[in-house]
Design a protein around this motif. Structure first.
Motif, PDB file in Angstrom:
ATOM      1  N   VAL A 163       0.838  -1.199   0.000  1.00 58.00           N
ATOM      2  CA  VAL A 163       0.000   0.000   0.000  1.00 58.00           C
ATOM      3  C   VAL A 163       0.874   1.251   0.000  1.00 58.00           C
ATOM      4  CG1 VAL A 163      -1.691   1.317   1.339  1.00 58.00           C
ATOM      5  CG2 VAL A 163      -1.957  -1.141   1.090  1.00 58.00           C
ATOM      6  N   SER A 164       1.964   1.215   0.779  1.00 59.42           N
ATOM      7  CA  SER A 164       2.875   2.354   0.833  1.00 59.42           C
ATOM      8  C   SER A 164       3.524   2.601  -0.527  1.00 59.42           C
ATOM      9  CB  SER A 164       3.943   2.113   1.899  1.00 59.42           C
ATOM     10  OG  SER A 164       4.819   3.205   2.003  1.00 59.42           O
ATOM     11  N   LEU A 165       3.921   1.531  -1.226  1.00 62.23           N
ATOM     12  CA  LEU A 165       4.522   1.670  -2.552  1.00 62.23           C
ATOM     13  C   LEU A 165       3.540   2.260  -3.554  1.00 62.23           C
ATOM     14  CD1 LEU A 165       6.447  -1.725  -2.724  1.00 62.23           C
ATOM     15  CD2 LEU A 165       7.493   0.542  -2.816  1.00 62.23           C
ATOM     16  N   LEU A 166       2.287   1.801  -3.492  1.00 57.78           N
ATOM     17  CA  LEU A 166       1.278   2.360  -4.382  1.00 57.78           C
ATOM     18  C   LEU A 166       1.066   3.841  -4.079  1.00 57.78           C
ATOM     19  CD1 LEU A 166      -0.788   1.891  -6.631  1.00 57.78           C
ATOM     20  CD2 LEU A 166      -2.456   1.277  -4.860  1.00 57.78           C
ATOM     21  N   GLY A 167       1.044   4.184  -2.782  1.00 61.45           N
ATOM     22  CA  GLY A 167       0.919   5.584  -2.401  1.00 61.45           C
ATOM     23  C   GLY A 167       2.059   6.420  -2.938  1.00 61.45           C
ATOM     24  N   MET A 196       1.440  10.855   5.689  1.00 58.73           N
ATOM     25  CA  MET A 196       0.009  11.113   5.545  1.00 58.73           C
ATOM     26  C   MET A 196      -0.307  12.585   5.806  1.00 58.73           C
ATOM     27  SD  MET A 196      -3.156   9.748   7.893  1.00 58.73           S
ATOM     28  CE  MET A 196      -2.651  10.873   9.209  1.00 58.73           C
ATOM     29  N   LEU A 197       0.249  13.132   6.891  1.00 59.85           N
ATOM     30  CA  LEU A 197      -0.025  14.530   7.233  1.00 59.85           C
ATOM     31  C   LEU A 197       0.560  15.487   6.191  1.00 59.85           C
ATOM     32  CD1 LEU A 197       0.609  14.405  11.090  1.00 59.85           C
ATOM     33  CD2 LEU A 197      -1.599  14.541   9.915  1.00 59.85           C
ATOM     34  N   ALA A 198       1.772  15.173   5.714  1.00 60.15           N
ATOM     35  CA  ALA A 198       2.409  16.057   4.725  1.00 60.15           C
ATOM     36  C   ALA A 198       1.600  16.111   3.433  1.00 60.15           C
ATOM     37  CB  ALA A 198       3.830  15.587   4.441  1.00 60.15           C
ATOM     38  N   VAL A 199       1.148  14.939   2.959  1.00 63.79           N
ATOM     39  CA  VAL A 199       0.374  14.905   1.718  1.00 63.79           C
ATOM     40  C   VAL A 199      -1.013  15.517   1.928  1.00 63.79           C
ATOM     41  CG1 VAL A 199      -0.665  13.394  -0.016  1.00 63.79           C
ATOM     42  CG2 VAL A 199       1.641  12.926   0.808  1.00 63.79           C
ATOM     43  N   ALA A 200      -1.652  15.192   3.058  1.00 65.01           N
ATOM     44  CA  ALA A 200      -2.993  15.717   3.324  1.00 65.01           C
ATOM     45  C   ALA A 200      -2.988  17.232   3.498  1.00 65.01           C
ATOM     46  CB  ALA A 200      -3.571  15.054   4.567  1.00 65.01           C
ATOM     47  N   PRO A 205      -6.459  17.765  -5.750  1.00 63.13           N
ATOM     48  CA  PRO A 205      -6.549  17.744  -4.282  1.00 63.13           C
ATOM     49  C   PRO A 205      -7.192  16.471  -3.742  1.00 63.13           C
ATOM     50  CG  PRO A 205      -7.201  19.886  -5.124  1.00 63.13           C
ATOM     51  CD  PRO A 205      -7.060  18.982  -6.304  1.00 63.13           C
ATOM     52  N   PHE A 206      -8.270  15.993  -4.393  1.00 57.87           N
ATOM     53  CA  PHE A 206      -8.919  14.783  -3.914  1.00 57.87           C
ATOM     54  C   PHE A 206      -8.014  13.571  -4.102  1.00 57.87           C
ATOM     55  CE2 PHE A 206     -11.926  11.189  -4.327  1.00 57.87           C
ATOM     56  CZ  PHE A 206     -12.543  11.296  -3.084  1.00 57.87           C
ATOM     57  N   ALA A 207      -7.302  13.532  -5.233  1.00 60.35           N
ATOM     58  CA  ALA A 207      -6.357  12.436  -5.465  1.00 60.35           C
ATOM     59  C   ALA A 207      -5.300  12.398  -4.369  1.00 60.35           C
ATOM     60  CB  ALA A 207      -5.692  12.598  -6.834  1.00 60.35           C
ATOM     61  N   LEU A 208      -4.801  13.549  -3.960  1.00 59.69           N
ATOM     62  CA  LEU A 208      -3.796  13.600  -2.893  1.00 59.69           C
ATOM     63  C   LEU A 208      -4.391  13.212  -1.546  1.00 59.69           C
ATOM     64  CD1 LEU A 208      -1.875  16.776  -4.043  1.00 59.69           C
ATOM     65  CD2 LEU A 208      -0.921  14.480  -3.830  1.00 59.69           C
ATOM     66  N   LEU A 209      -5.664  13.515  -1.335  1.00 61.90           N
ATOM     67  CA  LEU A 209      -6.300  13.094  -0.086  1.00 61.90           C
ATOM     68  C   LEU A 209      -6.381  11.572  -0.008  1.00 61.90           C
ATOM     69  CD1 LEU A 209      -7.659  14.122   2.494  1.00 61.90           C
ATOM     70  CD2 LEU A 209      -9.839  14.126   1.262  1.00 61.90           C
ATOM     71  N   LEU A 210      -6.737  10.929  -1.116  1.00 65.48           N
ATOM     72  CA  LEU A 210      -6.754   9.467  -1.146  1.00 65.48           C
ATOM     73  C   LEU A 210      -5.343   8.903  -0.999  1.00 65.48           C
ATOM     74  CD1 LEU A 210      -9.375   8.779  -3.971  1.00 65.48           C
ATOM     75  CD2 LEU A 210      -9.697   8.589  -1.500  1.00 65.48           C
ATOM     76  N   ASP A 211      -4.381   9.569  -1.597  1.00 66.55           N
ATOM     77  CA  ASP A 211      -2.986   9.163  -1.460  1.00 66.55           C
ATOM     78  C   ASP A 211      -2.565   9.205   0.008  1.00 66.55           C
ATOM     79  OD1 ASP A 211      -0.304   8.584  -2.000  1.00 66.55           O
ATOM     80  OD2 ASP A 211       0.183  10.660  -2.414  1.00 66.55           O
ATOM     81  N   LEU A 252      -4.422   8.763   2.559  1.00 66.45           N
ATOM     82  CA  LEU A 252      -5.053   7.641   3.253  1.00 66.45           C
ATOM     83  C   LEU A 252      -4.283   6.343   3.043  1.00 66.45           C
ATOM     84  CD1 LEU A 252      -8.850   8.357   2.627  1.00 66.45           C
ATOM     85  CD2 LEU A 252      -7.538   8.695   4.733  1.00 66.45           C
ATOM     86  N   SER A 253      -3.571   6.214   1.911  1.00 66.01           N
ATOM     87  CA  SER A 253      -2.797   4.987   1.690  1.00 66.01           C
ATOM     88  C   SER A 253      -1.713   4.831   2.743  1.00 66.01           C
ATOM     89  CB  SER A 253      -2.186   4.995   0.282  1.00 66.01           C
ATOM     90  OG  SER A 253      -1.101   5.914   0.185  1.00 66.01           O
ATOM     91  N   TYR A 254      -1.112   5.941   3.173  1.00 68.37           N
ATOM     92  CA  TYR A 254      -0.091   5.866   4.221  1.00 68.37           C
ATOM     93  C   TYR A 254      -0.715   5.507   5.575  1.00 68.37           C
ATOM     94  CZ  TYR A 254       3.033   8.003   0.808  1.00 68.37           C
ATOM     95  OH  TYR A 254       3.791   8.258  -0.313  1.00 68.37           O
ATOM     96  N   LEU A 255      -1.934   5.957   5.803  1.00 69.29           N
ATOM     97  CA  LEU A 255      -2.638   5.576   7.038  1.00 69.29           C
ATOM     98  C   LEU A 255      -2.910   4.077   7.050  1.00 69.29           C
ATOM     99  CD1 LEU A 255      -4.118   6.249   9.668  1.00 69.29           C
ATOM    100  CD2 LEU A 255      -6.158   6.767   8.286  1.00 69.29           C
ATOM    101  N   VAL A 256      -3.337   3.537   5.912  1.00 73.42           N
ATOM    102  CA  VAL A 256      -3.593   2.091   5.826  1.00 73.42           C
ATOM    103  C   VAL A 256      -2.308   1.314   6.089  1.00 73.42           C
ATOM    104  CG1 VAL A 256      -4.264   0.220   4.263  1.00 73.42           C
ATOM    105  CG2 VAL A 256      -5.562   2.359   4.282  1.00 73.42           C
ATOM    106  N   SER A 257      -1.196   1.772   5.513  1.00 75.68           N
ATOM    107  CA  SER A 257       0.095   1.124   5.760  1.00 75.68           C
ATOM    108  C   SER A 257       0.433   1.127   7.247  1.00 75.68           C
ATOM    109  CB  SER A 257       1.190   1.839   4.963  1.00 75.68           C
ATOM    110  OG  SER A 257       2.463   1.335   5.272  1.00 75.68           O
TER     111      SER A 257
END
Length: 421
Positions: free
Chosen positions: A24-28, A91-95, A174-180, A182-187
């Motif tokens: 998940v982190s790699l995909l992010g 996650m915080l930096a991207v969000a 912006p929405f794409a980055l918000l989902l991105d 979340l990928s770090y949160l899942v990791s």
């Protein structure tokens, strides 16, 4: 109806969670790599100079911080917690980007800072990951585990840009980055659900930050791999800097056909990830690494050689990308397994940090050299320099112990195969 069989290692719950976190982190990472530049262009009208700064902000942390991050990580009791902290920080930096955009406060400086923060925390995540990996698996499973992780890397490399670009197209940057984010949160959540018995932290040392470098220099097999990797990456980034311009300008490939060519690399990478375990089992880890260096670089000589009608040119480029990506997977999987087995636990993060510095440090130098040589010599002659130079990287390995290593250090009592000098 029977369920599809899972790979053996993915039936192991702790490793499966670690693999899921890494995947998940790699995909992010791949989504972020295309979504952030698109945000700069589409939201802020960034120009060429701005994009250069954004790229540099993302690349510099691996060069600047990998060695100190490795020294810091080796003294921590839990590298897993450091990985979780790195994921949450990313996650915080991207969000922060979509939040700033929603508040009408987004600037290019904010994007530079976000890219730099993600790169810095990514460097920390990567130097910690090796310690958690070896805590989860016995040495005889390192190649299988590396195959699964690199398969995820190949899939992320193939799917990530398309996913990121599609999200930007459909839902805005912006929405794409918000989902991105979340990928770090899942990791982080997956990593929070494992508790491997990590090796104890290293004792304080006066020269702790340089211990990884010194270990590499006095270990012939790893020293040869470091020299070959630096050579390969330097020349490969000369190639990367000019490939798209050459393919579209001199060879006349359109965007769709170029995308098909690059997609062949993703398919080759997945094929290499699937077959790497068999290659290592049959020929040995050292021969697989040696063949991987050659297999990554030699096929790319087809690209400056390409000439003739468009179908012939496209076929040569497809073959080059497929074979090169197959080779790099054999290289990465065998080399990662070897490093996991050979590096002492008390030095692991420092050695990985030093190697990451070598791995990433020459890339911007190669890209700059590519631009200068391309202007001075022309595109095709410079691509010949790049591909032949990369192919010669394997010469560093030939006088070293690497070609003769059959098993991983510690497997069935075999010595490290690296020795000291």
């Amino acid at each position: 109806m029977s369920r599809p069989a899972l790979p053996e290692l993915l039936r192991d719950r702790p490793f499966r969670r670690y693999w899921a976190a890494q995947s998940v982190s790699l995909l992010g990472d791949e989504v972020h790599r295309i979504a952030l530049p698109l945000a700069a262009v589409l939201l802020l009208g960034a120009g060429a100079g701005d994009m250069g700064l954004l790229t540099a902000a993302a690349l510099l942390p691996a060069l600047l911080f990998s060695i100190p991050a490795g020294a810091w990580a080796d003294r921590r009791r839990s590298r897993r917690r450091a990985m979780i902290a790195a994921d949450l920080g990313r996650m915080l930096a991207v969000a922060s980007v979509p939040v700033a955009y929603a508040l009408d406060a987004l600037t290019l400086t904010h994007l530079y800072a976000a890219a730099f923060a993600v790169g810095t925390l990514g460097a920390l995540f990567n130097v910690c990951a090796g310690t958690v990996y070896v805590a989860l698996l016995p040495v005889e499973r390192y190649v299988q585990g590396s195959s699964l992780l690199n398969g995820s890397r190949a899939l992320a490399f193939t799917a990530g840009p398309g996913v990121g670009g599609g999200l930007v197209q459909v839902a805005t940057a912006p929405f794409a980055l918000l989902l991105d984010a979340l990928s770090y949160l899942v990791s982080a959540l997956f990593l929070g659900r494992i508790s491997p018995a990590e090796p104890p932290p290293a004792a304080r040392e006066k020269s702790r930050a340089t211990a990884g470098i010194r270990w590499i220099l006095r270990t012939p097999a790893v020293r040869a791999c470091a020299a070959a990797t630096a050579t390969l990456n330097f020349f490969n980034f000369i190639f990367q800097a000019l490939f798209v311009l050459y393919a579209t300008g001199e060879l006349g490939l359109g965007p769709g056909l170029l995308g098909l060519v690059l997609g062949a690399g993703g398919v080759g990478g997945l094929a290499g990830a699937v077959l790497a375990h068999r290659v290592v089992a049959r020929y040995g880890v050292g021969p697989a690494m040696t063949a991987g260096f050659a297999g990554f670089s030699v096929p790319l000589t087809l690209i400056p050689l390409a000439d003739g009608p468009t179908p012939v040119v496209a076929g040569m480029l497809l073959a080059a990308e497929f074979a090169s990506a197959f080779g790099v997977m054999i290289l990465d999987i065998s080399a990662n397994a070897y490093f996991a087995a050979a590096i002492p636990d008390e030095l692991r993060s420092r050695v990985l940090g030093a190697f990451q510095t070598v791995n990433f440090g020459v890339r911007p130098l190669g890209a700059l050299a590519g631009g200068a040589l391309g202007s001075a010599l022309g595109l095709r002659p410079t691509l010949w320099v790049a591909t032949v130079g990369a192919a010669l990287a394997v010469l560093w390995l030939l006088p070293s112990p690497v070609p003769g290593m059959r098993r991983l250090p510690g497997a069935e009592g075999e010595a490290a195969g690296a020795g000291t000098a």
